[in-house]
Design a protein around this motif. Structure first.
Motif, PDB file in Angstrom:
ATOM      1  N   ILE A 171       0.859  -1.188   0.000  1.00  0.00           N
ATOM      2  CA  ILE A 171       0.000   0.000   0.000  1.00  0.00           C
ATOM      3  C   ILE A 171       0.894   1.236   0.000  1.00  0.00           C
ATOM      4  O   ILE A 171       1.886   1.293   0.735  1.00  0.00           O
ATOM      5  CB  ILE A 171      -0.920   0.026   1.234  1.00  0.00           C
ATOM      6  CG1 ILE A 171      -1.838  -1.205   1.246  1.00  0.00           C
ATOM      7  CG2 ILE A 171      -1.752   1.304   1.273  1.00  0.00           C
ATOM      8  CD1 ILE A 171      -2.662  -1.339   2.513  1.00  0.00           C
ATOM      9  N   ALA A 179       0.181   6.113   4.273  1.00  0.00           N
ATOM     10  CA  ALA A 179      -0.373   5.754   5.582  1.00  0.00           C
ATOM     11  C   ALA A 179      -1.269   6.857   6.118  1.00  0.00           C
ATOM     12  O   ALA A 179      -1.210   7.229   7.283  1.00  0.00           O
ATOM     13  CB  ALA A 179       0.749   5.446   6.571  1.00  0.00           C
ATOM     14  N   GLY A 231      -4.971   4.309   3.941  1.00  0.00           N
ATOM     15  CA  GLY A 231      -3.963   3.280   4.180  1.00  0.00           C
ATOM     16  C   GLY A 231      -4.161   2.595   5.515  1.00  0.00           C
ATOM     17  O   GLY A 231      -4.076   1.359   5.617  1.00  0.00           O
ATOM     18  N   VAL A 285       3.042  -1.134   4.149  1.00  0.00           N
ATOM     19  CA  VAL A 285       2.645   0.222   3.771  1.00  0.00           C
ATOM     20  C   VAL A 285       3.886   1.099   3.727  1.00  0.00           C
ATOM     21  O   VAL A 285       4.623   1.199   4.716  1.00  0.00           O
ATOM     22  CB  VAL A 285       1.631   0.810   4.771  1.00  0.00           C
ATOM     23  CG1 VAL A 285       1.234   2.224   4.356  1.00  0.00           C
ATOM     24  CG2 VAL A 285       0.398  -0.076   4.865  1.00  0.00           C
ATOM     25  N   GLU A 298       5.261   4.825   3.495  1.00  0.00           N
ATOM     26  CA  GLU A 298       4.841   6.201   3.756  1.00  0.00           C
ATOM     27  C   GLU A 298       6.064   7.112   3.677  1.00  0.00           C
ATOM     28  O   GLU A 298       7.044   6.897   4.374  1.00  0.00           O
ATOM     29  CB  GLU A 298       4.192   6.282   5.138  1.00  0.00           C
ATOM     30  CG  GLU A 298       3.959   7.682   5.665  1.00  0.00           C
ATOM     31  CD  GLU A 298       3.110   8.536   4.738  1.00  0.00           C
ATOM     32  OE1 GLU A 298       3.599   9.626   4.349  1.00  0.00           O
ATOM     33  OE2 GLU A 298       1.984   8.123   4.406  1.00  0.00           O
ATOM     34  N   ILE A 309       3.799  -0.604   8.822  1.00  0.00           N
ATOM     35  CA  ILE A 309       4.136   0.660   8.167  1.00  0.00           C
ATOM     36  C   ILE A 309       5.636   0.926   8.193  1.00  0.00           C
ATOM     37  O   ILE A 309       6.285   0.773   9.229  1.00  0.00           O
ATOM     38  CB  ILE A 309       3.396   1.831   8.852  1.00  0.00           C
ATOM     39  CG1 ILE A 309       1.881   1.614   8.791  1.00  0.00           C
ATOM     40  CG2 ILE A 309       3.760   3.160   8.202  1.00  0.00           C
ATOM     41  CD1 ILE A 309       1.088   2.591   9.635  1.00  0.00           C
TER      42      ILE A 309
END
Length: 366
Positions: free
Chosen positions: A33, A36, A40, A58, A60, A123
């Motif tokens: 993904i 964030a 997300g 994720v 970011e 993340i």
């Protein structure tokens, strides 16, 4: 039998083996993904609960989660949807302090639920996706990611790639001749300088989108002069409690303990302990927000009535000043351009240190 990847398929000469996987088992999948922010974060939890045999990463670019609500720090930045309608259904917050929460409080809400739900385990902060392409042979996305801390680049792969960047993320400067030779401070609302002090300065605010509508009244008390450069008018609606009080939510709002547009500590406690009333309040305000679609149909009788009422409200807020009315009250259908709630924006133009201009040549020569 669970399917095998291309590298695991047996040839005709291999000995046949029986898989120990039960029929209907879900193959392991990896999902990457990008971003964030709210989307997300919601996707991490959704995938975790819906696809048990999955791995989610994720990436970011920022040093913290939150997306828009981490990046936007400009004066007056807040949500223009009622706070209790601007939350995840799986993370209700009875402790919102204001009817329209400010950016810092919304960011803390996302931080708290990230910690509580352990979303941070998925993340990688300060990792920016620079390139992505689909590899048809392997059936995988190949994603090039830069670690902004070490300035190193790696390639990751996944079965699915989800874009959660958000529309407002890719900000840019307006195309104005001489903009970047300007000798004073040049600040963008989407990239606000934390140490920027505007007290006692002459300031030009370019644009009257939702951010401009919030910035103008917030900066007004501290600046020497504020010049607001506007290309076209927009619909400014009565904000917050005042607007809701005149709607179908009025009865529920009459039961609230409010200090202006702030919820008292007693009201927050009632939201927390009286779940039935809390749900009733959320549904009432959400109904008002959703009902606006009924009068956004151009040329419908209801749209004409709402437009007439909006013109009346804005004219009254501008105290019948024809010069301001001609520059600030739209003549196009209600709903064209975003409807922005603010009880302070229109009032700002009655102050001696605020002026509005609509001539492009003036804005270029400030």
């Amino acid at each position: 039998m669970a399917s095998k990847s291309a590298g695991e398929l047996h040839s005709a000469n291999d000995a046949y083996t029986v898989s120990e996987e039960p029929l209907g088992s879900i193959d392991h999948v990896k999902i990457i993904i990008i971003g964030a922010g709210a989307s997300g974060l919601n996707m991490i939890r959704t995938l975790r609960n819906s696809i048990p045999n999955s791995e989610t990463v994720v990436y970011e670019k920022n040093p913290d989660i939150g997306g828009t609500w981490y990046e936007n720090r400009y004066p007056g930045c807040q949500c223009d949807i009622p706070s209790h309608n601007y939350q995840f259904s799986w993370a209700p917050n009875p402790h919102w302090s204001k009817f329209y929460s400010e950016a810092g409080e919304i960011h803390r809400y996302f931080k708290d639920l990230t910690t509580r739900e352990h979303l941070d385990l998925n993340i990688k902060l300060q990792h920016q996706v620079e390139h992505a392409e689909w590899n048809e042979d392997d059936g995988l996305w190949l994603v090039r990611v830069r670690n902004l801390t070490t300035d190193t680049v790696k390639t990751d792969s996944a079965h699915f790639l989800l874009d959660a960047l958000g529309i407002p993320n890719n900000w840019k400067w307006p195309d104005i001749s001489g903009l970047h030779t300007f000798k004073g401070d040049l600040v963008h609302s989407a990239n606000w300088k934390e140490d920027f002090s505007y007290k006692g300065k002459r300031v030009a605010v370019i644009g009257n989108g939702s951010s401009g509508v919030q910035i103008v009244p917030a900066m007004k008390p501290d600046v020497e002069t504020l010049v607001h450069c506007v290309r076209s008018p927009l619909w400014v609606a009565l904000a917050g409690v005042d607007r809701m009080a005149e709607s179908t939510a009025g009865k529920v709002l009459s039961e609230l303990e409010l200090d202006g547009d702030r919820f008292t500590s007693g009201q927050m406690t009632k939201f927390e302990t009286d779940k039935e009333f809390y749900t009733k309040f959320i549904k009432a305000t959400e109904e008002v927000v959703n009902n606006k679609f009924a009068y956004l149909v151009t040329s419908s009788p209801l749209a004409d009535v709402v437009k007439e009422n909006m013109i009346k409200y804005m004219t009254q807020a501008l105290k019948g000043n024809q010069e301001l009315i001609s520059k600030l009250v739209p003549d196009f259908p209600f709903g064209c351009r975003r409807i922005t709630p603010s009880s302070a924006y229109l009032d700002a133009f009655h102050k001696d240190n605020v002026q509005i201009v609509t001539h492009a040549w003036y804005c270029r020569n400030l």
